[in-house]
Write a protein that holds these residues in place. Structure first.
Motif, short mmCIF file in Angstrom:
data_model
loop_
_atom_site.label_atom_id
_atom_site.label_comp_id
_atom_site.label_asym_id
_atom_site.label_seq_id
_atom_site.Cartn_x
_atom_site.Cartn_y
_atom_site.Cartn_z
N LYS A 1 0.05 3.20 -9.61
CA LYS A 1 -0.95 4.19 -10.05
C LYS A 1 -0.42 5.04 -11.20
O LYS A 1 -1.18 5.49 -12.04
N ASP A 2 0.90 5.26 -11.21
CA ASP A 2 1.53 6.00 -12.30
C ASP A 2 1.95 5.07 -13.44
O ASP A 2 2.71 5.48 -14.32
N GLU A 3 1.48 3.81 -13.40
CA GLU A 3 1.79 2.77 -14.38
C GLU A 3 3.29 2.49 -14.48
O GLU A 3 3.80 2.13 -15.53
N GLY B 1 7.66 -0.16 -9.22
CA GLY B 1 6.90 -0.60 -8.04
C GLY B 1 7.35 -1.96 -7.55
O GLY B 1 7.54 -2.17 -6.35
N ILE B 2 7.54 -2.88 -8.47
CA ILE B 2 8.01 -4.22 -8.10
C ILE B 2 9.41 -4.14 -7.52
O ILE B 2 9.70 -4.76 -6.49
N ASP C 1 0.81 -1.22 0.00
CA ASP C 1 0.00 0.00 0.00
C ASP C 1 0.84 1.28 0.00
O ASP C 1 0.50 2.24 -0.68
N ASN C 2 1.92 1.29 0.78
CA ASN C 2 2.68 2.52 0.96
C ASN C 2 3.81 2.73 -0.05
O ASN C 2 4.22 3.86 -0.27
N PHE C 3 4.32 1.66 -0.61
CA PHE C 3 5.47 1.80 -1.50
C PHE C 3 5.18 1.38 -2.94
O PHE C 3 5.61 2.04 -3.88
N VAL C 4 4.44 0.29 -3.11
CA VAL C 4 4.24 -0.26 -4.45
C VAL C 4 3.05 0.40 -5.16
O VAL C 4 3.16 0.83 -6.31
#
Length: 150
Positions: free
Chosen positions: A88-90, A95-96, A80-83
């Protein structure tokens, strides 16, 4: 591999089973974890990170050997906080990559503040629950005592 722990990151468009029926992410992740046989059978340390792109859902499924370290709550905090902000910005790769870095930090005990913060929140929640429970028990006992004496 993260600290000699096998990690599988799987991104799928949907969670349809072999009959075309949609599945719950928790159930789908467990089935996939068992099918891929992530980790060795003795220590049962392995991590499956399932990402369902079309539904915008993700779940980290860990083996029993990792559950004390990578709890459901801690993996949710990481997601929730990092990925999720990167997703959301694709920016899926970023993110991974960030999620794997956070998992490494937790497993290497480099970032204990993240785990401590989660443990403190959990402890406060437990204490509040106990107080509410004791209050309800006290009110019921008091009412029962008045009805007997009255």
């Amino acid at each position: 591999r993260v600290k000699n722990i096998p990690v599988a990151v799987v991104m799928v468009p949907t969670m349809e089973d072999e009959f075309g029926r949609e599945d719950y992410i928790e159930h789908y992740a467990v089935k996939l974890f068992e099918k891929l046989r992530i980790g060795n059978e003795k220590t049962d340390e392995g991590l499956l990170w399932l990402i369902v792109k079309d539904k915008r859902e993700m779940r980290m499924e860990v083996g029993y050997g990792l559950e004390p370290v990578l709890t459901d709550g801690l993996t949710k905090i990481i997601q929730d906080n990092f990925v999720r902000p990167e997703f959301k910005d694709e920016k899926y790769f970023e993110g991974i990559d960030l999620g794997i870095d956070k998992i490494k930090q937790v497993l290497n005990e480099e970032e204990t503040s993240l785990a401590k913060g989660f443990d403190e929140d959990l402890t406060k929640g437990d204490l509040n629950g106990i107080i509410v429970f004791m209050f309800i028990v006290f009110v019921n006992l008091f009412g029962w005592l008045i009805s007997i004496l009255g």
